[in-house]
Design a protein around this motif. Structure first.
Motif, mmCIF file in Angstrom:
data_model
loop_
_atom_site.group_PDB
_atom_site.id
_atom_site.type_symbol
_atom_site.label_atom_id
_atom_site.label_comp_id
_atom_site.label_asym_id
_atom_site.label_seq_id
_atom_site.Cartn_x
_atom_site.Cartn_y
_atom_site.Cartn_z
ATOM 1 N N PRO A 8 0.794 -1.226 0.000
ATOM 2 C CA PRO A 8 0.000 0.000 0.000
ATOM 3 C C PRO A 8 0.833 1.286 0.000
ATOM 4 N N CYS A 9 2.050 1.241 0.498
ATOM 5 C CA CYS A 9 2.842 2.474 0.555
ATOM 6 C C CYS A 9 3.595 2.742 -0.748
ATOM 7 N N ARG A 10 3.593 1.798 -1.660
ATOM 8 C CA ARG A 10 4.255 2.015 -2.941
ATOM 9 C C ARG A 10 3.371 2.888 -3.830
ATOM 10 N N ASP A 11 3.978 3.850 -4.474
ATOM 11 C CA ASP A 11 3.227 4.788 -5.304
ATOM 12 C C ASP A 11 3.120 4.250 -6.726
ATOM 13 N N PHE A 12 2.148 3.371 -6.945
ATOM 14 C CA PHE A 12 1.921 2.813 -8.279
ATOM 15 C C PHE A 12 1.280 3.872 -9.162
ATOM 16 N N SER A 13 1.703 3.909 -10.394
ATOM 17 C CA SER A 13 0.987 4.745 -11.364
ATOM 18 C C SER A 13 -0.089 3.874 -11.998
ATOM 19 N N LEU A 14 -1.105 4.516 -12.490
ATOM 20 C CA LEU A 14 -2.183 3.782 -13.151
ATOM 21 C C LEU A 14 -1.628 3.023 -14.359
ATOM 22 N N GLU A 15 -0.684 3.639 -15.043
ATOM 23 C CA GLU A 15 -0.080 2.995 -16.218
ATOM 24 C C GLU A 15 0.679 1.732 -15.811
ATOM 25 N N GLU A 16 1.386 1.809 -14.693
ATOM 26 C CA GLU A 16 2.146 0.648 -14.202
ATOM 27 C C GLU A 16 1.209 -0.512 -13.858
ATOM 28 N N LEU A 17 0.112 -0.199 -13.213
ATOM 29 C CA LEU A 17 -0.860 -1.236 -12.876
ATOM 30 C C LEU A 17 -1.514 -1.803 -14.135
ATOM 31 N N ALA A 18 -1.792 -0.934 -15.090
ATOM 32 C CA ALA A 18 -2.421 -1.374 -16.338
ATOM 33 C C ALA A 18 -1.532 -2.367 -17.078
ATOM 34 N N VAL A 19 -0.238 -2.125 -17.071
ATOM 35 C CA VAL A 19 0.705 -3.040 -17.720
ATOM 36 C C VAL A 19 0.645 -4.410 -17.039
ATOM 37 N N GLN A 20 0.524 -4.411 -15.709
ATOM 38 C CA GLN A 20 0.479 -5.666 -14.947
ATOM 39 C C GLN A 20 -0.712 -6.538 -15.344
ATOM 40 N N ASN A 22 -2.393 -6.079 -18.333
ATOM 41 C CA ASN A 22 -2.495 -6.066 -19.793
ATOM 42 C C ASN A 22 -3.734 -5.316 -20.294
ATOM 43 N N LEU A 23 -3.978 -4.131 -19.718
ATOM 44 C CA LEU A 23 -5.068 -3.266 -20.155
ATOM 45 C C LEU A 23 -4.537 -1.850 -20.334
ATOM 46 N N SER A 24 -5.291 -1.013 -21.017
ATOM 47 C CA SER A 24 -4.910 0.397 -21.075
ATOM 48 C C SER A 24 -5.240 1.018 -19.720
ATOM 49 N N ALA A 25 -4.558 2.102 -19.392
ATOM 50 C CA ALA A 25 -4.776 2.773 -18.109
ATOM 51 C C ALA A 25 -6.223 3.253 -17.988
ATOM 52 N N CYS A 26 -6.745 3.800 -19.057
ATOM 53 C CA CYS A 26 -8.116 4.310 -19.057
ATOM 54 C C CYS A 26 -9.126 3.178 -18.828
ATOM 55 N N HIS A 27 -8.908 2.072 -19.526
ATOM 56 C CA HIS A 27 -9.820 0.931 -19.393
ATOM 57 C C HIS A 27 -9.729 0.337 -17.984
ATOM 58 N N LEU A 28 -8.528 0.227 -17.449
ATOM 59 C CA LEU A 28 -8.346 -0.297 -16.103
ATOM 60 C C LEU A 28 -9.072 0.573 -15.080
ATOM 61 N N CYS A 40 -9.258 3.983 -9.080
ATOM 62 C CA CYS A 40 -8.062 3.280 -8.624
ATOM 63 C C CYS A 40 -7.208 4.146 -7.682
ATOM 64 N N LYS A 41 -6.957 5.382 -8.049
ATOM 65 C CA LYS A 41 -6.116 6.272 -7.239
ATOM 66 C C LYS A 41 -6.737 6.490 -5.862
ATOM 67 N N GLN A 42 -8.043 6.671 -5.814
ATOM 68 C CA GLN A 42 -8.733 6.859 -4.533
ATOM 69 C C GLN A 42 -8.616 5.598 -3.668
ATOM 70 N N TYR A 43 -8.707 4.430 -4.297
ATOM 71 C CA TYR A 43 -8.558 3.166 -3.567
ATOM 72 C C TYR A 43 -7.152 3.065 -2.975
ATOM 73 N N MET A 44 -6.143 3.441 -3.763
ATOM 74 C CA MET A 44 -4.762 3.385 -3.271
ATOM 75 C C MET A 44 -4.571 4.314 -2.072
ATOM 76 N N ILE A 45 -5.164 5.494 -2.112
ATOM 77 C CA ILE A 45 -5.064 6.435 -0.988
ATOM 78 C C ILE A 45 -5.760 5.855 0.235
ATOM 79 N N SER A 46 -6.908 5.213 0.044
ATOM 80 C CA SER A 46 -7.617 4.582 1.158
ATOM 81 C C SER A 46 -6.772 3.494 1.806
ATOM 82 N N CYS A 47 -6.076 2.706 0.997
ATOM 83 C CA CYS A 47 -5.193 1.668 1.531
ATOM 84 C C CYS A 47 -4.068 2.288 2.363
ATOM 85 N N ARG A 48 -3.523 3.384 1.880
ATOM 86 C CA ARG A 48 -2.451 4.069 2.614
ATOM 87 C C ARG A 48 -2.966 4.645 3.926
#
Length: 112
Positions: A8-20, A22-28, A40-48
């Motif tokens: 949760p403390c790692r600052d993932f970018s949406l693009e990085e997660l999308a690659v994981q 295999n989707l576009s960032a927008c679609h993910l 997604c970004k709001q979820y990551m902040i909630s986890c932090r």
């Protein structure tokens, strides 16, 4: 989501997660919002913030150190998000939880 929950403390970018996955960032982001109910970004902040709340309850680290450990480098932003999410400041949160712990320990001693 597992990747975010595991780190949760790692600052993932949406693009990085999308690659994981295999989707576009927008679609993910669109799918994530549909499945989880928040972007997604709001979820990551909630986890932090949940990690920060746990550290406030279980450690005596200062709030700035907890903010950094939770992956929120800007302490003003951390305070603002924390208060928005929990309704109280990090210091008030810690105080409330430590008072509850002290009361519980006092009750345990009375029962014994």
């Amino acid at each position: 989501m597992e990747l975010v929950n595991a780190q949760p403390c790692r600052d993932f970018s949406l693009e990085e997660l999308a690659v994981q996955v295999n989707l576009s960032a927008c679609h993910l982001d669109r799918l994530f919002s549909q499945w989880i109910g928040v972007p997604c970004k709001q979820y990551m902040i909630s986890c932090r913030l949940e990690l920060a709340a746990q550290l406030l309850r279980e450690t005596f680290f200062d709030v700035r150190k907890i903010s950094l450990r939770a992956g929120l480098k800007d302490s003003n932003y951390f305070h603002r998000c924390f208060k928005q999410n929990f309704g109280i400041t990090p210091i008030e949160y810690r105080r409330q939880h430590h008072q509850k712990m002290q009361a519980a320990h006092a009750n345990d001693k009375i029962v014994q």
